[in-house]
Scaffold this motif. Sequence first.
Motif, mmCIF file in Angstrom:
data_model
loop_
_atom_site.group_PDB
_atom_site.id
_atom_site.type_symbol
_atom_site.label_atom_id
_atom_site.label_comp_id
_atom_site.label_asym_id
_atom_site.label_seq_id
_atom_site.Cartn_x
_atom_site.Cartn_y
_atom_site.Cartn_z
ATOM 1 N N PHE A 168 -9.928 -2.302 1.192
ATOM 2 C CA PHE A 168 -9.739 -2.920 -0.300
ATOM 3 C C PHE A 168 -8.277 -3.932 0.029
ATOM 4 O O PHE A 168 -8.372 -5.140 -0.225
ATOM 5 N N MET A 169 -7.293 -3.298 0.656
ATOM 6 C CA MET A 169 -5.908 -4.295 1.030
ATOM 7 C C MET A 169 -6.393 -5.473 2.136
ATOM 8 O O MET A 169 -5.803 -6.446 1.878
ATOM 9 N N TYR B 39 0.766 -1.409 0.092
ATOM 10 C CA TYR B 39 -0.190 -0.062 -0.078
ATOM 11 C C TYR B 39 0.923 1.243 0.015
ATOM 12 O O TYR B 39 0.507 2.345 -0.691
ATOM 13 N N LEU B 40 2.028 1.344 0.569
ATOM 14 C CA LEU B 40 2.998 2.662 0.847
ATOM 15 C C LEU B 40 3.553 2.599 -0.471
ATOM 16 O O LEU B 40 3.860 3.722 -0.895
ATOM 17 N N ALA C 15 -7.010 6.057 3.642
ATOM 18 C CA ALA C 15 -7.033 5.086 4.944
ATOM 19 C C ALA C 15 -8.192 4.162 4.550
ATOM 20 O O ALA C 15 -8.057 3.024 4.936
ATOM 21 N N LEU C 16 -9.251 4.584 4.064
ATOM 22 C CA LEU C 16 -10.443 3.519 4.078
ATOM 23 C C LEU C 16 -10.012 2.709 2.945
ATOM 24 O O LEU C 16 -10.312 1.446 2.948
ATOM 25 N N LEU D 200 -13.998 3.252 -5.959
ATOM 26 C CA LEU D 200 -14.493 2.367 -6.884
ATOM 27 C C LEU D 200 -13.785 0.880 -6.470
ATOM 28 O O LEU D 200 -14.874 -0.178 -6.364
ATOM 29 N N LEU D 201 -12.516 0.850 -6.320
ATOM 30 C CA LEU D 201 -11.888 -0.278 -5.802
ATOM 31 C C LEU D 201 -12.496 -0.757 -4.557
ATOM 32 O O LEU D 201 -12.651 -2.103 -4.103
ATOM 33 N N VAL D 202 -12.812 0.166 -3.452
ATOM 34 C CA VAL D 202 -13.450 -0.193 -2.315
ATOM 35 C C VAL D 202 -14.778 -0.956 -2.442
ATOM 36 O O VAL D 202 -15.216 -1.844 -1.732
ATOM 37 N N MET D 203 -15.746 -0.302 -3.394
ATOM 38 C CA MET D 203 -16.984 -0.879 -3.582
ATOM 39 C C MET D 203 -16.922 -2.138 -4.249
ATOM 40 O O MET D 203 -17.537 -3.088 -3.638
ATOM 41 N N TYR D 204 -15.959 -2.409 -4.989
ATOM 42 C CA TYR D 204 -15.699 -3.736 -5.690
ATOM 43 C C TYR D 204 -15.237 -4.884 -4.555
ATOM 44 O O TYR D 204 -15.949 -5.764 -4.402
#
Length: 257
Positions: free
Chosen positions: A155-156, A70-71, A149-150, A91-95
């Motif tokens: 996602f991660m 992530y960093l 942060a979200l 978008l990636l978070v929703m997926y």
Amino acid sequence: MTSKYLVKFYFRTLLLGMIITAIISLITEYENVTHYLFEGQIGEFLAGLVWFLGYGLLIATVSQVAFFIYLFLHPLGMGIFGKIWPYIQLLLVMYAIFDLFYLRFYRFGVEAGQVWSFIWIPILVVAAGFIVARMKNRATDGANIFIPALFYMIFMTSITLIPFLSVEDTSWIYRSVFTLIICNAVQLLTLPGYIEASEKEKAERGRVTKSDINEQKREELRMQEAEQKKKEESQTKRRKNMKYKSKTRMAREEKNK
């Protein structure tokens, strides 16, 4: 960050992962392991405990790998996508939220029809993600980092959970999801403290590292670029003023003729 604080950051995360995994496993695996302690079979109990601690090391290591990815990924995304990077993250978070439910439910829950036993994982991840992202945003001055942060917390975490969600045995999920969420949250919230302590120690010792020199050079380069941009804007403004004055003078001359 100096190697001293990097090692501290690394091993404290490992220790946290071991403790959380051991506690959760001893609760969820009472029938298989914990009851040996109460029956006086210490050898059997210790064998199971060592296995839980080893599994905790694995989960904490996975969490750290995801954090360092992530960093690297976040500044790369900012460099490639620029201003639209936050929207891509959303978008990636929703997926990821959809995939957390669909992946396991489609594989194991279609025939059983027990929706709640599969939907609690995305609910837990999303709730923890929003809480930690809000805490991180409040603790950071001068910047709004709620979306990054979200993105990391949801996602991660979802990416690292995929191998564990592919197993039907829920005990694997219990001892994985809680440890991953806690390790991810602690890393995200405590990293600035390690960096600050490292910078303070270097300042007290008068120590200058290669990274400090590179950072100083980058800061000087940014200042030079800002000055150059200011000069170019000033020159552009002058040229516009000169053109305006020239047009005005020509208009007056034509009017006088």
